[in-house]
Design a protein around this motif. Structure first.
Motif, PDB file in Angstrom:
ATOM      1  N   SER A 145      49.408 -90.920  74.153  1.00 29.96           N
ATOM      2  CA  SER A 145      48.840 -90.182  73.063  1.00 29.96           C
ATOM      3  C   SER A 145      47.593 -89.512  73.358  1.00 29.96           C
ATOM      4  O   SER A 145      47.294 -88.573  73.162  1.00 29.96           O
ATOM      5  CB  SER A 145      48.477 -91.097  71.841  1.00 29.96           C
ATOM      6  OG  SER A 145      49.964 -91.507  71.320  1.00 29.96           O
ATOM      7  N   ASP A 189      51.580 -96.607  74.747  1.00 26.18           N
ATOM      8  CA  ASP A 189      51.757 -95.496  73.813  1.00 26.18           C
ATOM      9  C   ASP A 189      50.366 -94.737  73.719  1.00 26.18           C
ATOM     10  O   ASP A 189      50.078 -93.599  73.362  1.00 26.18           O
ATOM     11  CB  ASP A 189      52.649 -96.202  72.542  1.00 26.18           C
ATOM     12  CG  ASP A 189      53.762 -96.098  72.606  1.00 26.18           C
ATOM     13  OD1 ASP A 189      54.354 -95.543  73.438  1.00 26.18           O
ATOM     14  OD2 ASP A 189      54.433 -96.816  71.762  1.00 26.18           O
ATOM     15  N   HIS A 218      53.699-102.119  75.872  1.00 27.77           N
ATOM     16  CA  HIS A 218      54.458-100.965  75.347  1.00 27.77           C
ATOM     17  C   HIS A 218      53.361 -99.984  74.256  1.00 27.77           C
ATOM     18  O   HIS A 218      53.225 -98.943  74.445  1.00 27.77           O
ATOM     19  CB  HIS A 218      55.415-101.163  74.422  1.00 27.77           C
ATOM     20  CG  HIS A 218      56.299-100.060  73.762  1.00 27.77           C
ATOM     21  ND1 HIS A 218      57.033 -99.134  74.487  1.00 27.77           N
ATOM     22  CD2 HIS A 218      56.335 -99.744  72.488  1.00 27.77           C
ATOM     23  CE1 HIS A 218      57.394 -98.305  73.699  1.00 27.77           C
ATOM     24  NE2 HIS A 218      56.995 -98.604  72.385  1.00 27.77           N
ATOM     25  N   GLU A 219      52.544-100.956  73.612  1.00 31.36           N
ATOM     26  CA  GLU A 219      51.354-100.231  72.735  1.00 31.36           C
ATOM     27  C   GLU A 219      50.423 -99.733  73.496  1.00 31.36           C
ATOM     28  O   GLU A 219      49.805 -98.718  73.219  1.00 31.36           O
ATOM     29  CB  GLU A 219      50.846-101.462  71.806  1.00 31.36           C
ATOM     30  CG  GLU A 219      51.978-101.867  70.633  1.00 31.36           C
ATOM     31  CD  GLU A 219      51.182-102.867  69.738  1.00 31.36           C
ATOM     32  OE1 GLU A 219      50.364-103.451  70.212  1.00 31.36           O
ATOM     33  OE2 GLU A 219      52.053-103.482  68.729  1.00 31.36           O
TER      34      GLU A 219
END
Length: 72
Positions: free
Chosen positions: A54, A50, A46-47
């Motif tokens: 971004s 993300d 998930h990180e």
């Protein structure tokens, strides 16, 4: 003979209950460890996702700003 049979039955059921409790305890701990490992993997994915989103958003913003600056 009845007394010996009752003692054996009680011992058997006490041993079965103890083994069952121990088995459930071990399975529960194994489940917790597996759940934690999967949670950590999903958190890492998930990180990572993300960060990639971004980066794409900032890249898109930079591309949107460049033509506007060129027309000015």
């Amino acid at each position: 003979m009845g007394y010996v049979l009752r003692v054996r039955a009680a011992s058997f059921f006490a041993g079965a209950a103890t083994a069952s409790f121990l088995g459930i305890y071990i399975l529960h701990n194994d489940y917790k460890v597996a759940h934690e490992a999967i949670s950590q993997q999903m958190k890492g994915l998930h990180e990572s996702l993300d960060r990639r989103i971004s980066a794409l958003e900032t890249l898109k913003q930079k591309e949107d700003l460049q033509p506007a600056e060129a027309t000015d």
